[in-house]
Design a protein around this motif. Structure first.
Motif, PDB file in Angstrom:
ATOM      1  N   ILE A   1     -10.456   1.168  -0.411  1.00 24.19           N
ATOM      2  CA  ILE A   1      -9.180   0.528  -0.085  1.00 24.19           C
ATOM      3  C   ILE A   1      -9.468  -0.760   0.656  1.00 24.19           C
TER       4      ILE A   1
ATOM      5  N   ALA B   1      -8.090  -3.476   2.849  1.00 22.94           N
ATOM      6  CA  ALA B   1      -6.992  -3.853   3.742  1.00 22.94           C
ATOM      7  C   ALA B   1      -7.594  -4.649   4.888  1.00 22.94           C
TER       8      ALA B   1
ATOM      9  N   TYR C   1       0.827  -1.197   0.000  1.00 22.88           N
ATOM     10  CA  TYR C   1       0.000   0.000   0.000  1.00 22.88           C
ATOM     11  C   TYR C   1       0.867   1.255   0.000  1.00 22.88           C
TER      12      TYR C   1
ATOM     13  N   ASN D   1       0.730   7.025   2.214  1.00 21.60           N
ATOM     14  CA  ASN D   1      -0.343   7.850   2.763  1.00 21.60           C
ATOM     15  C   ASN D   1      -1.531   7.004   3.259  1.00 21.60           C
ATOM     16  N   ILE D   2      -1.765   5.849   2.656  1.00 17.83           N
ATOM     17  CA  ILE D   2      -2.827   4.952   3.120  1.00 17.83           C
ATOM     18  C   ILE D   2      -2.457   4.364   4.479  1.00 17.83           C
TER      19      ILE D   2
ATOM     20  N   ARG E   1     -13.520   4.159   1.397  1.00 17.18           N
ATOM     21  CA  ARG E   1     -12.685   4.938   0.480  1.00 17.18           C
ATOM     22  C   ARG E   1     -12.200   4.099  -0.695  1.00 17.18           C
TER      23      ARG E   1
ATOM     24  N   LEU F   1     -11.604   2.385   5.733  1.00 13.23           N
ATOM     25  CA  LEU F   1     -10.800   2.338   4.519  1.00 13.23           C
ATOM     26  C   LEU F   1     -11.593   1.759   3.353  1.00 13.23           C
ATOM     27  N   SER F   2     -12.458   0.795   3.637  1.00 10.89           N
ATOM     28  CA  SER F   2     -13.234   0.194   2.555  1.00 10.89           C
ATOM     29  C   SER F   2     -14.228   1.187   1.965  1.00 10.89           C
TER      30      SER F   2
ATOM     31  N   TRP G   1       0.653  -2.646  10.834  1.00 14.46           N
ATOM     32  CA  TRP G   1       1.091  -1.280  10.579  1.00 14.46           C
ATOM     33  C   TRP G   1       1.205  -0.477  11.861  1.00 14.46           C
TER      34      TRP G   1
ATOM     35  N   GLN H   1      -2.816   7.047   7.098  1.00 17.14           N
ATOM     36  CA  GLN H   1      -4.222   7.313   7.379  1.00 17.14           C
ATOM     37  C   GLN H   1      -4.816   6.249   8.293  1.00 17.14           C
ATOM     38  N   ALA H   2      -4.514   4.992   8.052  1.00 15.30           N
ATOM     39  CA  ALA H   2      -5.025   3.906   8.887  1.00 15.30           C
ATOM     40  C   ALA H   2      -4.482   4.006  10.311  1.00 15.30           C
TER      41      ALA H   2
END
Length: 50
Positions: free
Chosen positions: A38, A40, A7, A10-11, A36, A33-34, A48, A14-15
């Motif tokens: 994304i 994950a 990823y 920036n993702i 948006r 995130l989903s 992370w 953000q998470a």
């Protein structure tokens, strides 16, 4: 720091921000995130943060 991640940086930031700032669960962050677009997994977000 993010050399071998799937990823964009920036993702990931953000998470981690969502998790630490708003004290959400990993599944809640996954859902945010989903929305948006994304995909994950919550276990990935856990890695992370730690």
């Amino acid at each position: 720091m993010f050399k071998h991640h799937r990823y964009p940086r920036n993702i990931i930031f953000q998470a981690v921000y969502y998790k630490l700032r708003f004290t959400l669960s990993y599944r809640d962050v996954e859902e945010l995130l989903s929305t948006r677009g994304i995909k994950a997994d919550h276990s990935t977000i856990h890695r992370w943060v730690f």
